[in-house]
Write a protein that holds these residues in place. Structure first.
Motif, mmCIF file in Angstrom:
data_model
loop_
_atom_site.group_PDB
_atom_site.id
_atom_site.type_symbol
_atom_site.label_atom_id
_atom_site.label_comp_id
_atom_site.label_asym_id
_atom_site.label_seq_id
_atom_site.Cartn_x
_atom_site.Cartn_y
_atom_site.Cartn_z
ATOM 1 N N THR A 1 32.184 134.899 26.045
ATOM 2 C CA THR A 1 30.984 135.933 25.630
ATOM 3 C C THR A 1 31.555 135.759 24.604
ATOM 4 O OG1 THR A 1 30.999 137.245 27.098
ATOM 5 C CG2 THR A 1 29.468 137.625 25.542
ATOM 6 N N VAL A 2 29.351 134.783 23.190
ATOM 7 C CA VAL A 2 29.389 134.503 22.230
ATOM 8 C C VAL A 2 28.683 135.058 21.217
ATOM 9 C CG1 VAL A 2 28.480 132.828 20.474
ATOM 10 C CG2 VAL A 2 29.740 132.033 23.016
ATOM 11 N N ILE A 3 29.606 136.175 19.908
ATOM 12 C CA ILE A 3 28.891 136.937 19.236
ATOM 13 C C ILE A 3 28.401 136.195 18.346
ATOM 14 C CG2 ILE A 3 29.261 138.876 18.105
ATOM 15 C CD1 ILE A 3 31.163 139.775 20.691
ATOM 16 N N PRO A 4 27.546 135.937 17.134
ATOM 17 C CA PRO A 4 27.163 135.495 16.321
ATOM 18 C C PRO A 4 27.743 136.319 14.850
ATOM 19 C CG PRO A 4 25.419 136.880 17.674
ATOM 20 C CD PRO A 4 26.321 136.845 18.136
ATOM 21 N N ALA A 5 27.865 135.115 14.343
ATOM 22 C CA ALA A 5 28.019 135.304 13.173
ATOM 23 C C ALA A 5 27.509 136.584 12.094
ATOM 24 C CB ALA A 5 27.770 134.365 11.576
ATOM 25 N N GLY A 6 27.291 138.283 11.967
ATOM 26 C CA GLY A 6 27.886 139.235 11.377
ATOM 27 C C GLY A 6 26.519 139.450 12.344
#
Length: 215
Positions: free
Chosen positions: A120-125
């Motif tokens: 699961t990818v979490i975006p920068a910031g």
């Protein structure tokens, strides 16, 4: 008013009534109960082979807070980095009361029921709420069109607590209270670039309350 207009109005009224009845029936089917848990939780952040230069493990570490119900766990993950991070489900585990760890599964929509799931990818910031369940308390359900995939949902509930409409209020309350004092551990690896940080949470259920919910 012409017969055509009257007929059109009758059709519209009938359609509206049918829609209202369908919506009411749908709402009635979705009414249920869930147990909400108050947790005491400690966190450890571990990185094997951390580099001697560059940001420290703590500087890179995500902020993670939890909510827990009989329907599962929600991790509120905030990524402080200027690049994406990935929750690695291969290696994510849950264990009850010091028992053997079992895989955690994400409740998000996926193409197949394969375990472990893709990261699961979490975006920068960014902040993402990631729902998850111990695999022993999860069951897979396909969407009406299998081409659209499906998701994991609660089968027996955390701590085997899953209140129902068939129970009395006293029975639901007594069932919820069986979870008070229970302990569990969660381990989640999260990667950032070539580095991998493991988050270990030790939790204890301090309080359990039954609430009406829409499922």
């Amino acid at each position: 008013m012409t017969r055509t207009c009257v007929a059109s109005r009758i059709v519209c009224i009938a359609a509206g009534l049918a829609l209202a009845i369908a919506m009411l029936a749908g709402c009635q089917q979705k009414v249920g109960f869930e147990v909400r848990y108050e947790l005491h939780m400690t966190e450890a952040v571990v990185e094997a082979n951390a580099p001697e230069t560059g940001p420290t493990t703590r500087e890179l570490a995500c902020s993670i807070t939890w909510t827990a119900t009989s329907e599962g766990l929600d991790a509120h993950i905030t990524n402080p980095a200027d690049t994406t991070v990935s929750v690695l489900w291969e290696g994510a585990t849950f264990s009850y009361d010091g028992g053997e760890p079992e895989p955690l599964v994400s409740t998000a929509l996926h193409e197949t029921d394969d375990v472990p799931q893709p990261p699961t990818v979490i975006p920068a910031g960014g902040t993402v709420i990631v729902g998850m369940l111990p695999s022993s308390h999860a069951e897979w359900e396909w969407l009406p069109s299998r081409a659209m995939g499906g998701s994991w949902g609660a089968s027996s509930g955390l701590f085997d607590v899953l209140p129902t409409l068939a129970q009395t209020e006293e029975e639901r309350t007594a069932l919820a209270e069986t979870a008070v004092g229970r302990k569990f551990k969660i381990q989640i690896p999260i990667s950032i670039g070539s580095r991998e940080i493991t988050y270990i949470f030790d939790a204890r259920v301090m309080r359990a309350e039954v609430h009406a919910s829409l499922k």
